[in-house]
Write a protein that holds these residues in place. Structure first.
Motif, short mmCIF file in Angstrom:
data_model
loop_
_atom_site.label_atom_id
_atom_site.label_comp_id
_atom_site.label_asym_id
_atom_site.label_seq_id
_atom_site.Cartn_x
_atom_site.Cartn_y
_atom_site.Cartn_z
N ASP A 1 66.74 26.32 -7.08
CA ASP A 1 66.71 25.60 -5.75
C ASP A 1 66.49 24.23 -5.96
O ASP A 1 65.41 23.71 -5.74
N SER A 2 67.28 22.84 -5.26
CA SER A 2 66.77 22.45 -4.91
C SER A 2 68.19 21.36 -3.69
O SER A 2 69.21 21.49 -3.72
N THR A 3 67.62 20.83 -2.87
CA THR A 3 68.05 19.64 -1.97
C THR A 3 67.67 18.49 -2.26
O THR A 3 68.55 17.32 -2.62
N ARG A 4 66.98 17.79 -2.20
CA ARG A 4 66.26 16.36 -1.71
C ARG A 4 66.81 15.73 -3.69
O ARG A 4 67.00 14.89 -3.98
N HIS B 1 56.51 17.61 -12.23
CA HIS B 1 57.84 17.16 -11.73
C HIS B 1 57.53 15.16 -11.31
O HIS B 1 57.48 14.48 -10.49
N GLY C 1 57.96 18.22 0.79
CA GLY C 1 59.35 18.31 1.34
C GLY C 1 59.65 19.80 0.71
O GLY C 1 59.28 19.63 -1.28
N1 CP Z 1 60.04 17.50 -3.54
C1 CP Z 1 61.39 18.16 -4.14
O1 CP Z 1 61.87 18.66 -5.16
O2 CP Z 1 62.38 18.99 -3.31
P1 CP Z 1 63.53 19.77 -3.56
O3 CP Z 1 63.37 21.33 -4.44
O4 CP Z 1 64.08 20.03 -2.79
O5 CP Z 1 64.10 19.03 -4.52
#
Ligand code: CP
Length: 354
Positions: free
Chosen positions: A61-64, A144, A301
């Protein structure tokens, strides 16, 4: 403008910040800075990647990260295709390598991959072959890299705004982080963000201190080039920023119990209870007041408000959490542009040898 005499970026794949030279990092960051104004225009698009295809392969999952890679590719005029585990043949047992080869056979120029397994991006890069850029969007506890870059970019912006000494401000504008100290607080051992931050910030001259209980910030982390401390309140008055990490419940064996706030003393003796953790390591209003006036509060986040960070600190005047999100866009535009250009150059060089 610092960065106009830029060193060329030779890497078709951005799998981690570890191993990148300071010149490589500065080329990415200067390019990001040069692309930042695209988002301020009324027509938020440049033609740099017109006709190119970027594939988002997000198996976690991911938003950003996912949204900002999509937007970054669109701002460079690339076409974007999306694949997630649910709804794709990955759910039927297809391997990462077979999935990547299948997507590459459709003619993509870049793959963005997020996966729960450390090393998944290396597997993807091998399967993609030359001529395709591969960018790691987070692989297990490994790295990351674009988060590390956006953390550097956002903190430098903040420090430049608060720096009154012209010589120090100029150094910061060149992404020379000598004299800057960053504390990374919390579940450092599980964190791919921490690994990318440690590699990137230290390569540019900063001091990084990993802070947490010995089980989450073990002494062995010093092998990555950071210092390790267990007493947060001793560290806070001496840093330029604190990056508060989420506890990665999903990467702990006792995640279910911990997420519910239950004591882990039986199922995971190496991990403190949530109450104990919050008591010693949460960035509360009182602890934030121990920071120097210019120091920034960061968080990659998603945040667990009330656990690693108090809501009022996350939303307070020191917080650069949303600036980090904004910085992600130009950083990812830079990573896409430079990696795709390097992949094309590598393919041309390989063709000239045949
Ligand atoms: N910081 C980060 O990787 O956020 P997401 O998991 O929402 O992509």
């Amino acid at each position: 403008m610092p960065g106009s005499d830029q060193h060329p970026f030779p890497h078709p794949c951005l799998l981690g910040l570890s191993g990148l030279s300071p010149d490589d990092l500065r080329t990415l960051l200067f390019t990001a800075r040069s692309l930042a104004d695209v988002s301020q225009r009324s027509i938020k698009k440049v033609p740099s990647l017109r006709g190119k295809v970027v594939a988002n392969l997000f198996f976690e999952d991911s938003t950003r990260t996912r949204l900002s890679f999509t937007l970054a590719a669109q701002r460079l005029s690339a076409d974007v295709i999306d694949l997630t585990e649910s709804g794709s043949s990955v759910s039927k047992g297809e391997t990462i390598a077979d999935t990547v080869s299948t997507v590459v056979a459709m003619g993509v120029d870049a793959l963005i991959i997020r996966h729960k397994a450390a090393g998944a991006s290396q597997v993807a890069a091998r399967a993609a072959g030359p001529g395709v850029a591969v960018i790691n969007a987070g692989d297990g506890k490994h790295e990351h890299p674009t988060q590390g870059l956006l953390d550097i970019y956002a903190l430098v912006q903040h420090l430049v705004e608060h720096e009154t000494n012209a010589a120090r401000r100029e150094k910061l504008e060149h992404f020379d982080l000598t004299g800057v100290t960053l504390a990374i607080v919390g579940d450092v051992v599980s964190s791919r963000v921490a690994r990318s931050d440690i590699a990137g910030f230290t390569a540019l001259g900063a001091k990084v201190i990993a802070v947490g209980p010995p089980t989450l910030a073990p002494r062995s982390l010093t092998a990555l080039g950071c210092e390790v401390e267990h007493d947060l309140e001793r560290v806070l008055p001496h840093v330029d920023a604190v990056n508060m990490l989420r506890i990665q419940f999903e990467r702990h064996d006792a995640g279910g119990a911990l997420a519910k706030g239950e004591s882990s003393s039986k199922s995971s003796p190496s991990f403190p209870s949530l109450r104990e953790y919050t008591h010693s390591y949460a960035l509360t209003r009182e602890r934030a007041a121990m920071l120097r006036p210019h120091a920034a509060v960061m968080h990659p986040g998603p945040m667990n408000r009330g656990i690693e960070i108090a809501g009022e600190v996350a939303d307070g005047p020191r917080s650069v959490v949303l600036d980090q999100v904004t910085s992600g866009l130009c950083v990812r535009m830079a990573a896409l542009l430079l990696c795709i250009q390097a992949a094309e150059a590598a393919e041309r060089a390989a063709a000239s040898l045949v």
